[in-house]
Every structure is written in structure tokens, then in C-alpha cells.
Design an enzyme around this catalytic site. Structure first.
Site, short mmCIF file in Angstrom:
data_model
loop_
_atom_site.label_atom_id
_atom_site.label_comp_id
_atom_site.label_asym_id
_atom_site.label_seq_id
_atom_site.Cartn_x
_atom_site.Cartn_y
_atom_site.Cartn_z
N SER A 69 4.33 67.37 -1.66
CA SER A 69 3.49 66.37 -1.67
C SER A 69 2.32 66.95 -1.15
O SER A 69 2.09 68.22 -0.64
CB SER A 69 3.74 65.24 -0.62
N TYR B 64 6.83 62.64 7.56
CA TYR B 64 6.95 63.13 6.09
C TYR B 64 6.20 64.39 5.60
O TYR B 64 6.67 65.17 5.02
CB TYR B 64 6.08 61.92 5.35
#
Length: 328
Positions: free
Chosen positions: A159, A186
Site C-alpha cells: 500500500s 496497517y
């Protein structure tokens, strides 16, 4: 030779689809595994790999759900596996190795994002365990088949949100000594996935196994966003005032077909032959920034700390210690 983290002049871009980048590639006789292959961009990856002739295996925690979402893709081989259950990972790998001498493509696509604090029985935080440790164990368990292929690719889904401090998750991966923040957790897991791609590539390149990390873009039409506050999605321009996904690939917001493209490019493109350990985005090798260049962070760039081989080695030892997994 270390692959330079710099664009290579790919003919594809942010708006390219998985079908675009795999056009003309024949995968007949090759085997691929796609974790998370029964939803979102994972399902689209499975679809185009099958269409190109590959045998595709999809591990799933919920087989009935997987059967429903993969309806119409009748040639998929479904197998039970739970990335938060080490015994389940080993059992899946044993079945795969018993039925396949080689594995040409492993796409580690499954993941969780920004969920409330959840721990397994050992106290491991779920995002780090699922996104990082589970895939580390799985890749180690399947390593012999990847090496036997002679020219294999491993892809870790990543990401643009990988900006966590490496020192934090190397010292406290399970948030035992710092307050839990779902987005920090995350980002930590995604930074760790980039480092894993560096580590696996450094080990595998001599045996023909090349590894990449991939940022697919922002895709709202996927189960990954189920824990996302809609106000956050709207504030970042991911959805409009009516709650509908915004599609603007140049700004990073993509359809599942566009979102699956870079991982398919990573898994199959001849342009990446002889390369590995690099961060890919928008069907291109991303740019390397200075560590303090925060103003220039974007979907097309990566920082040195998550490409550093020393940090990759430290993470490798941590993963070994937490999972007990080893390469044969």
C-alpha cells in the site's frame, strides 16, 4: 545484482487493467496461488490468470463464501487455509506440494486493514500476523516448489500507506508497549511486506525466484475497506457525496480491474525478468525518495528505510522467531 528502485519505462500505466498487462502471455502448464483470490482485486487476478491458461489455486478460510464469489470461474482449485492459523497454513502447503512439483506464481494478496485491535491465542496483533507473518510462513512452506520452477515470481500486496517507523514494528510488532492505532498497525504491516519482498528476493534470486511488492491503488469496491469510516473515505476523495466509489486512476482511485493490473504485471511481465526486490505501482517500478522527503510522498514512491537490506534482515529474524518457519 541489486535492482535499482527507479522507473523502467513500462508501456502500461495507472489506468491499465489486468487484461491489458497479461495480453499475449501464455501461462499454460504453470501453477499460480492467489491468497485472497475470492474477492476484490484478488478475484480479478484469478480470472485473468485462468484465462491465460494457468492452473490457479485459491486458499480460503470460508470455502462456502469462496465458492459463491468465484461462481463462473469453474476451473479454480479451492483449498482450505486460514492465515491466522499456522497449522492450517502448513496443511495447505503440504497438499499443494503433494499435487504440484512446481509453483511459478505466488501472489500474497489477502489482508486485513485498519480493524479494531484483535489478537490470536498467542497475543499476536491480527494485521501484523495476517498480512506479514501468515504470508511469511506460507512463502517459506512453498519455497521448494518455487525454486523447482526455475523462474518463479512472488508478489506481496502492499500500500502507499507504508509510512510507519520501521523501528517501531521491529521492536513492538504486536502493540504490547504502545497504544494501538488501526491505521498505524496497517501501515506497519505494509512497510513490513516491502521489507519481506527485499529479503525473499535476496535469497531467491540465485535460484530463479524473484520477489516484488505491489501497491495496487485505492479500490473501494473490495472487502478490505469494511472497517473504514466512510467519512475518512470521503475526506480522501475515495467516494463521492452519495457514497459511490470515485474512479480516477491518476489520483490512485481504481476499479478492481485496474487495481489487479500491477500485481499481474509483477507476476508475468518479461520487462521484469532479472529484476526483483522492488516496489511497483501503476505498472511501473516506483521512485525512491529521500527518507525525509515527506512532501513528495505519493502513490508512485517508496522510502529507503523500507528497502534497506539491514532492516529486511532484522524483520526476517523476527518473523522466524515469531512463526518458527524456516526456509529448507
Amino acid at each position: 545484482m541489486v535492482t535499482e528502485q527507479a522507473p523502467i519505462g513500462s508501456p502500461f500505466g495507472a489506468a491499465s487493467t489486468a487484461e491489458d498487462v497479461i495480453q499475449g502471455i501464455d501461462l499454460t502448464g504453470k501453477t499460480a496461488i492467489v491468497t485472497g483470490g475470492y474477492s476484490g482485486i484478488g478475484r480479478e487476478a484469478v480470472r485473468v490468470l485462468l484465462a491465460a491458461g494457468a492452473k490457479v489455486i485459491v486458499p480460503a478460510r470460508n470455502l462456502e463464501k469462496a465458492k459463491d464469489t468465484l461462481a463462473g470461474l469453474d476451473d479454480v482449485q479451492l483449498e482450505a487455509m486460514d492465515l491466522m492459523d499456522p497449522a492450517s497454513i502448513d496443511a495447505f502447503a503440504e497438499r499443494v506440494l503433494a499435487g504440484n512439483d512446481t509453483l511459478e506464481i505466488l501472489v500474497n494478496c489477502a489482508g486485513v486493514m485498519a480493524n479494531p485491535l484483535t489478537r490470536d491465542a498467542r497475543g499476536f496483533e491480527s494485521q501484523f500476523f495476517t498480512n506479514v507473518l501468515g504470508h511469511f510462513q506460507l512463502t517459506c512452506a512453498l519455497w521448494s516448489a518455487l525454486v523447482a520452477a526455475g523462474n518463479a515470481r512472488v508478489v506481496f500486496l502492499n500500500s502507499a500507506n507504508h509510512r510507519g517507523k520501521v523501528v517501531d514494528f521491529l521492536h513492538d510488532p504486536n502493540f504490547e508497549h504502545r497504544a494501538y492505532d488501526p491505521w498505524v498497525a496497517y501501515g506497519n504491516s505494509k512497510a513490513a511486506n516491502i521489507l519481506l519482498s527485499v529479503a525473499f528476493d535476496s535469497i531467491g534470486k540465485a535460484e530463479g525466484v524473484r520477489t516484488f511488492s505491489v501497491h495496487p491503488g485505492g479500490i473501494f469496491d473490495t472487502g478490505l475497506v469494511r472497517h473504514m469510516d466512510l467519512a475518512i473515505a470521503k475526506a480522501h476523495g475515495m467516494i463521492d457525496e452519495d457514497g459511490k466509489p470515485v474512479i480516477d486512476p491518476e489520483k490512485g482511485w481504481k476499479t478492481p480491474e485496474q487495481g489487479a493490473s500491477t500485481m499481474i504485471w509483477a507476476a508475468t511481465s518479461a520487462l521484469l525478468d532479472g529484476k526483483g526486490g522492488v516496489y511497483l505501482t501503476n505498472n511501473e517500478v516506483g521512485k525512491l525518495l529521500a527518507e525525509d522527503d515527506d512532501d513528495q510522498i505519493g502513490n508512485d514512491s517508496v522510502k529507503p528505510s523500507v528497502k534497506d537490506p539491514v532492516n529486511a534482515g532484522r524483520l526476517w529474524r523476527l518473523c522466524e522467531a515469531l512463526t518458527g518457519a524456516r526456509l529448507d
